[in-house]
Write a protein that holds these residues in place. Sequence first.
Motif, PDB file in Angstrom:
ATOM      1  N   THR A 127       0.864  -1.262  -0.110  1.00 60.00           N
ATOM      2  CA  THR A 127       0.064   0.106   0.076  1.00 60.00           C
ATOM      3  C   THR A 127       0.892   0.982  -0.023  1.00 60.00           C
ATOM      4  O   THR A 127       0.125   2.425   0.212  1.00 60.00           O
ATOM      5  N   CYS A 129       3.326   4.181  -1.533  1.00 62.19           N
ATOM      6  CA  CYS A 129       3.476   4.867  -2.796  1.00 62.19           C
ATOM      7  C   CYS A 129       4.274   4.348  -3.990  1.00 62.19           C
ATOM      8  O   CYS A 129       5.149   3.527  -3.513  1.00 62.19           O
ATOM      9  N   CYS A 139       7.691   3.199   3.242  1.00 57.06           N
ATOM     10  CA  CYS A 139       6.647   4.207   2.887  1.00 57.06           C
ATOM     11  C   CYS A 139       5.946   4.484   4.096  1.00 57.06           C
ATOM     12  O   CYS A 139       5.415   3.377   4.745  1.00 57.06           O
ATOM     13  N   GLU A 141       3.193   6.165   4.105  1.00 56.65           N
ATOM     14  CA  GLU A 141       1.879   6.129   3.656  1.00 56.65           C
ATOM     15  C   GLU A 141       0.956   7.353   3.698  1.00 56.65           C
ATOM     16  O   GLU A 141      -0.129   7.147   3.866  1.00 56.65           O
ATOM     17  N   THR A 142       1.775   8.395   3.937  1.00 61.14           N
ATOM     18  CA  THR A 142       0.972   9.648   3.996  1.00 61.14           C
ATOM     19  C   THR A 142       0.287  10.112   2.652  1.00 61.14           C
ATOM     20  O   THR A 142       1.178  10.059   1.369  1.00 61.14           O
ATOM     21  N   ARG A 143      -1.010  10.568   2.576  1.00 62.61           N
ATOM     22  CA  ARG A 143      -1.633  11.010   1.383  1.00 62.61           C
ATOM     23  C   ARG A 143      -1.870  12.411   1.293  1.00 62.61           C
ATOM     24  O   ARG A 143      -1.979  13.158   2.237  1.00 62.61           O
ATOM     25  N   PRO A 144      -1.904  12.750   0.098  1.00 64.84           N
ATOM     26  CA  PRO A 144      -1.732  12.521  -1.108  1.00 64.84           C
ATOM     27  C   PRO A 144      -0.281  12.001  -1.633  1.00 64.84           C
ATOM     28  O   PRO A 144      -0.030  11.260  -2.571  1.00 64.84           O
ATOM     29  N   PHE A 145       0.604  12.536  -0.843  1.00 66.41           N
ATOM     30  CA  PHE A 145       2.014  12.489  -1.220  1.00 66.41           C
ATOM     31  C   PHE A 145       2.720  11.993   0.172  1.00 66.41           C
ATOM     32  O   PHE A 145       2.789  12.880   1.089  1.00 66.41           O
ATOM     33  N   CYS A 146       3.788  10.905  -0.005  1.00 65.75           N
ATOM     34  CA  CYS A 146       4.089  10.651   1.262  1.00 65.75           C
ATOM     35  C   CYS A 146       5.308  11.727   1.798  1.00 65.75           C
ATOM     36  O   CYS A 146       5.994  12.200   0.958  1.00 65.75           O
ATOM     37  N   CYS A 156       7.009  12.319  -5.678  1.00 64.99           N
ATOM     38  CA  CYS A 156       6.074  11.034  -5.359  1.00 64.99           C
ATOM     39  C   CYS A 156       5.387  11.203  -6.392  1.00 64.99           C
ATOM     40  O   CYS A 156       4.536  11.918  -6.600  1.00 64.99           O
ATOM     41  N   GLY A 158       2.469   9.392  -6.171  1.00 67.03           N
ATOM     42  CA  GLY A 158       1.221   9.041  -5.463  1.00 67.03           C
ATOM     43  C   GLY A 158       1.187   7.489  -5.416  1.00 67.03           C
ATOM     44  O   GLY A 158       1.957   6.690  -5.374  1.00 67.03           O
ATOM     45  N   TYR A 159      -0.252   7.085  -5.136  1.00 62.95           N
ATOM     46  CA  TYR A 159      -0.656   5.820  -4.788  1.00 62.95           C
ATOM     47  C   TYR A 159      -1.547   5.323  -6.143  1.00 62.95           C
ATOM     48  O   TYR A 159      -2.066   5.953  -6.632  1.00 62.95           O
TER      49      TYR A 159
END
Length: 568
Positions: A127, A129, A139, A141-146, A156, A158-159
């Motif tokens: 899960t 990026c 990662c 996994e911070t959204r929208p960019f880690c 980054c 993204g995911y």
Amino acid sequence: MISTLSFGHLPPGAHARLSISSSPQSSMSSSSDSPMDTPTFNSNETSLPDTQTEPRIDSRLGSDEIVPKVEERELLLADVKPEPVSDEPPISPTEPIRVRRGRGRPRIYPPRSPTASSKATKARSKTGCTTCRKRKKKCDETRPFCLSCQKNNIHCEGYKPVELWKSGKERAAEARRQSLDIKFELPPLMEGVENDLDRVLLQHFASRASCVLTLQGDQPTNPFTKILLPMALKHEGLMHSVLCLSASHLCSLSPSQDYEDRQTFHRGKALQLLNQDLARHKTGGGGTMIYEDSNVAQILIHLLHSICDGNTSGEYRMHMMAAERIALTQKSQNPEFQTLFDEFFYYHLIASRITSLDGTEIPMMEDFNLPFQVNPETAALIGVSDGLFGFISKISNLRRKIRARIDNHLDPTMDYEALIAAHAIDSALRAWVCPQTPGTARYTVSMLYRQATWVYLYRTTKESRPHPFIKGAVDDGIKYINELPAEGAIQSNVLLPLFLIGCAAFEVDQRLEINRAFSGLMASTGLGNISFAKEVVDRIWELMDADDSESWDWEKIINGKGWDFLAT
């Protein structure tokens, strides 16, 4: 001597305990059948091991004493005792198991702990990026960019979108459904006609829009479908111009955001391609620009677009100036197209003087004819081919001279030269003969133009007051209008004479007829400039009712509103 032989304690239900007691006498005669020799049970016994199944000889009894074999019986469920329950709490799955170390020296390779052997291997996270997964880094996994990528100053990516799991049956059903929904779009047949709405616009131009711009409503003789449309099929820029004109006309009939969007799109593409073509044009002798017929047709279409769109900012003048340069410097090798261009250009050039303060005079021949000839039978407009626009041009020039004398406070306003010019126009207009066949719609509209020309002359040279002469001229003009068919291509030429007659309607009953004619004209043609012409006529009526001497000068009224449009 008492000897006790006992079978060891067996599990419940397996076998019974047996003890044998005997005296020395009985042991000597063990083989007798006396009842005294029968073994008896005794509570004093010695337990035998449970595993003893073979007979053995007891060393204490001598060689003749044999322990008999005891057969096991079937184990019953009721004989099984439950496992004792421990009072200690169960071991937690996360608490390591304490293994009691054996005595002695430790092994060189000690066995693995049960906890370590039973611990499951942690799978890699899927899960994170895209960038961290490519770099094989952990990662957050911070959204929208880690934050990991931001901390390392890395872009980054993204995911990946979360994909719902689907079974094989669901995937197969979806694949079949998609295979049924596949549609291959056909490529455009004509350049510029890109979608279904554009095809609607093209059909509307051929069947409706072209008919309200010319007297030739029939498809075989209509100059727009006969001459311009085949040219548009070979030239993308002209096709965009045609579709822009059609979209503008449709917006006037039924406003729609889709029509407005396509109008804006085609107009932008048409002007872009026109500028590209003009940049590639070669110059003739003396550095004069030589235009192709398709580009000349584009200029003509954009001129007509300002009429359909109802533009009041004077946009048409830019195209009018370009068309005027073309008319004075070059001729087309196609005689039909040249006739079409000359007629439409001079018609709108002279008509523009009726609604503007432009002081430029139009050079006319002494016999009030234009510097070209058009067959009245094939003419697409009224007034140009039969010479009436020559009179209108002379009246416009006279009108500017009278306005200049009024602005300069010169008296009288009608000097000798103005009187002579007005008399010459009036005499020639009375001697004019209509080239059309009497009884036809073309004859009626031609006579309407003649009547409107005389009204134009009267309103230019006479005071702005009611008079029987002007009342009779307006009444006759209204009769011509009422004789025309309410529908059809003939209505395309009615606006200009209707505007001139309306500006001379002093009577209330005349104004009712003028209002009815404006409403019918708007319904039949849908041209955007009709509403602005009607607004100017309403303002003239207000000045008439106030006995204002300026009610004759509608050019100043239009200019005062900041408008500049064609009443054609």
